[in-house]
Scaffold this active site. Sequence first.
Site, PDB file in Angstrom:
ATOM      1  CG  HIS A   1      -2.203   0.754   1.020  1.00  0.00           C
ATOM      2  ND1 HIS A   1      -2.309   1.845   0.180  1.00  0.00           N
ATOM      3  CD2 HIS A   1      -3.443   0.582   1.557  1.00  0.00           C
ATOM      4  CE1 HIS A   1      -3.551   2.309   0.221  1.00  0.00           C
ATOM      5  NE2 HIS A   1      -4.256   1.560   1.040  1.00  0.00           N
TER       6      HIS A   1
ATOM      7  CG  ASP B   1     -10.047 -13.922 -19.866  1.00  0.00           C
ATOM      8  OD1 ASP B   1      -9.294 -14.872 -19.555  1.00  0.00           O
ATOM      9  OD2 ASP B   1     -10.724 -13.897 -20.911  1.00  0.00           O
TER      10      ASP B   1
END
Length: 430
Positions: free
Chosen positions: A155, A367
């Site tokens: 982060h 995908d």
Amino acid sequence: MASSTIISRKMIKLLSPTPSSLRCHKLSFMDHINFPLHSPYAFFYPKIPQNYSNKISQVLENSLSKVLSFYYPLAGKINNNYTYVDCNDTGAEYLNVRIDCPMSQILNHPYNDVVDVVFPQDLPWSSSSLTRSPLVVQLSHFDCGGVAVSACTSHTIFDGYCLSKFINDWASTARNMEFKPSPQFNASTFFPLPSETNLSSTLPATRPSQRHVSRMYNFSSSNLTRLKDIVTKESHVKNPTRVEVASALVHKCGVTMSMESSGMFKPTLMSHAMNLRPPIPLNTMGNATCIILTTAMTEDEVKLPNFVAKLQKDKQQLRDKLKDMKEDRMPLYTLELGKNAMNIIEKDTHDVYLCSGMTNTGLHKIDFGWGEPVRVTLATHPNKNNFIFMDEQSGDGLNVLITLTKDDMLKFQSNKELLEFASPVVESTK
């Protein structure tokens, strides 16, 4: 509970070395004031086409190597005082793991906590930014032949928006190795570290990880429409968003849960993260978020129409304030809001609910070449009363990952109003 066995562990190097001119990536003030945690996302693929079954890892490794050449700070090392990343091309950590159960055992479990097995042990949400690679990937193979791909990113370097851009670009590269991402690691030009600031004083203290429980709930498009109708008919609110009405409902259920435990109403504070892109350019990589703080001081303010009205008002007030604010002032203002929230938490005068959203990011359709995932989720969050909003896998509904204490979850999950509009998410992978 399922267990995992590491098959292999390696460092994925960059396909093209980082130019010396980019070796030192300056972190921005926004990067610096964030908790130095690894944010963990996982994508579940139960059915792998036969033409991919023996080369999944090869496809992921090759495409990761290429995309890291564009996202080079993820293959470097964060320095000790969180002011820059040494982009030394060390690489990203990559694990191949075997899970000793079928995927259905994970996805059909009532609690989300079981998904933690597809993440590197002890890494999710941990303050390991200085000791582990900024990016750690795990490919988990299930007994049924399905796989899960998880990514834990620091982060300190990335916010949720950047993580979604990276994962989307990685998947696009996996499908087409000619694809060229275009991230810009220039957040420090918008949010420079102030030289006069005592940097050590701005670093947030890390908190010990606590074990809570998580459940994912789905708000269908039709139920979100019903909630919007309730809000608009009983107030002057116009065009409430799906996240606003879902936030208001889970907040109300949280208040009911709290009152069942204590027998009295306690004021609440709900925080929402807001992306600062725009006005910051969309391809700017780094942390560029601000928080919206909304309070409910009475039971009347908890009602759905009233709370959505407050959410919209607070959101617009923040937008108006930021619109006229110089960019170099934004990090200090964000830090000020964060400190205000922390003061409220420490005084324990309010029940605090933390919200973040990963909607409209395309993560539910990632995908790599073998189809879209049936589930996108995160590891169990260390903070209680945490709500993370994501797009559902198909349609215009919402999935909400809810983290509470175990006792609170038992009350929350039986709330009749919650179950009128939302349902627990379980998948059949058969």
